[in-house]
Design an enzyme around this catalytic site. Structure first.
Site, short mmCIF file in Angstrom:
data_model
loop_
_atom_site.label_atom_id
_atom_site.label_comp_id
_atom_site.label_asym_id
_atom_site.label_seq_id
_atom_site.Cartn_x
_atom_site.Cartn_y
_atom_site.Cartn_z
N ASP A 11 28.45 -18.94 17.32
CA ASP A 11 28.72 -18.49 18.61
C ASP A 11 27.64 -18.34 19.02
O ASP A 11 26.67 -17.76 18.82
CB ASP A 11 30.03 -17.60 18.63
CG ASP A 11 30.53 -17.47 20.18
OD1 ASP A 11 31.29 -18.52 20.56
OD2 ASP A 11 30.58 -16.42 20.68
N GLU A 13 26.48 -16.58 23.28
CA GLU A 13 26.76 -16.10 24.71
C GLU A 13 25.51 -16.46 25.65
O GLU A 13 24.46 -16.91 25.35
CB GLU A 13 26.91 -14.66 24.88
CG GLU A 13 28.04 -13.96 24.03
CD GLU A 13 29.30 -14.46 24.53
OE1 GLU A 13 29.37 -14.82 25.59
OE2 GLU A 13 30.11 -14.42 23.58
N HIS A 61 30.64 -10.94 28.67
CA HIS A 61 29.74 -10.49 27.67
C HIS A 61 29.18 -9.09 27.85
O HIS A 61 28.74 -8.48 26.88
CB HIS A 61 28.58 -11.43 27.42
CG HIS A 61 27.68 -11.94 28.36
ND1 HIS A 61 26.91 -10.99 29.05
CD2 HIS A 61 27.41 -13.24 28.93
CE1 HIS A 61 26.23 -11.73 29.85
NE2 HIS A 61 26.53 -13.07 30.02
N HIS A 156 33.09 -10.08 25.05
CA HIS A 156 32.79 -11.16 23.97
C HIS A 156 31.26 -10.96 23.44
O HIS A 156 30.65 -10.73 24.37
CB HIS A 156 32.73 -12.63 24.92
CG HIS A 156 34.31 -12.95 25.16
ND1 HIS A 156 34.99 -13.29 24.10
CD2 HIS A 156 34.90 -12.77 26.14
CE1 HIS A 156 36.23 -13.70 24.68
NE2 HIS A 156 36.18 -13.31 26.07
N ASP A 161 32.51 -12.63 17.71
CA ASP A 161 33.31 -13.69 17.78
C ASP A 161 33.08 -14.83 16.91
O ASP A 161 34.10 -15.38 16.30
CB ASP A 161 33.17 -14.60 19.23
CG ASP A 161 33.48 -13.70 20.38
OD1 ASP A 161 34.35 -12.92 20.15
OD2 ASP A 161 33.24 -14.30 21.51
#
Length: 239
Positions: A11, A13, A61, A156, A161
């Site tokens: 994942d 960001e 985030h 997040h 995640d």
């Protein structure tokens, strides 16, 4: 010797929704699975994107420009990251979004595309839609469906995640656990019969979107999916 199945649940960001707007990756989180078991050999890195995050992305985030200012640039960590993912199957939720950013970073570093360095990319959002058609398939929704606790998830984060997605991926792909039928959450309304009347209409001129326009549209929808962590309204209404 039997070859080990190596999967990396990944994942990211980012500073915003679109690569075309100059947005960059600010965090990468990876969880390694060996023969479908957590190995503990994870990868996590904050990255200085050399730009501010967009307001909407920052709200998701919480990684400020000040916090990221002393972190390494992507070009400084790309070799170790490339070595980590080399040859593995990459598992991502809503893969087009993350892949577009990773490909851009690899291209910027002169290493071709990210997808050139991995075995295959598996999109768990596509899998979830096939398993649960017509239902919400965001990461949060899948955690609820498979009884995976995400109570500690306030903002997040890429590694958090990725850890949640690893649990979801294993749960989704372990096979049928029972013969229970996946019934709709709510009773569906009765639809009255519709009668169509055939009437003449004026000539309609249909102009198809170009390949570039379709690509830009898909990138925009993927960005919205990423921010919402589920399919956006416009994608659900597409035909």
């Amino acid at each position: 010797m039997e070859k080990k199945l190596r999967q990396i649940v990944l994942d990211t960001e980012t500073t915003g929704l679109s690569v075309r707007d100059g947005n960059r990756i600010i965090e990468i989180g990876c969880v390694e699975l060996i023969n479908r078991k957590l190995s503990g050999n994870n990868y996590h890195q904050y990255i200085n994107p050399e730009r501010d995050s967009e307001e909407g992305a920052l709200a998701v985030h919480g990684l400020t420009t000040e916090f990221l200012s002393d972190k390494p640039k992507f070009s400084e960590v790309i070799n170790e990251f490339c070595e980590y993912v080399k040859g593995a199957e990459i598992v991502i939720h809503n893969a087009p979004f993350d892949i577009s950013f990773l490909n851009a970073e690899f291209t910027r570093a002169g290493l071709g595309l990210f997808t050139d360095h991995v075995e295959v990319v598996t999109d768990t959002l596509v899998q979830a839609k096939e398993l649960h058609p017509g239902k919400r398939n965001s990461l949060d929704a899948l955690c609820d469906r498979y009884e995976i606790s995400n109570a500690h998830r306030k903002l997040h984060g890429a590694l958090l995640d990725a850890e949640l997605l690893a649990d979801v991926f294993l749960a989704m792909s372990r096979g049928q656990d029972s013969f229970a039928i996946d019934l709709p959450d709510e009773e569906q309304p009765v639809v009255e019969e519709v009668v169509f009347i055939d009437t003449p209409i004026d000539e309609v001129i249909l102009k198809m979107a170009s390949a570039e326009e379709l690509s830009e549209h898909e990138a925009l929808l993927s960005g919205l999916d990423k921010q919402l962590k589920q399919s956006c309204l416009w994608r659900n209404q597409s035909v």
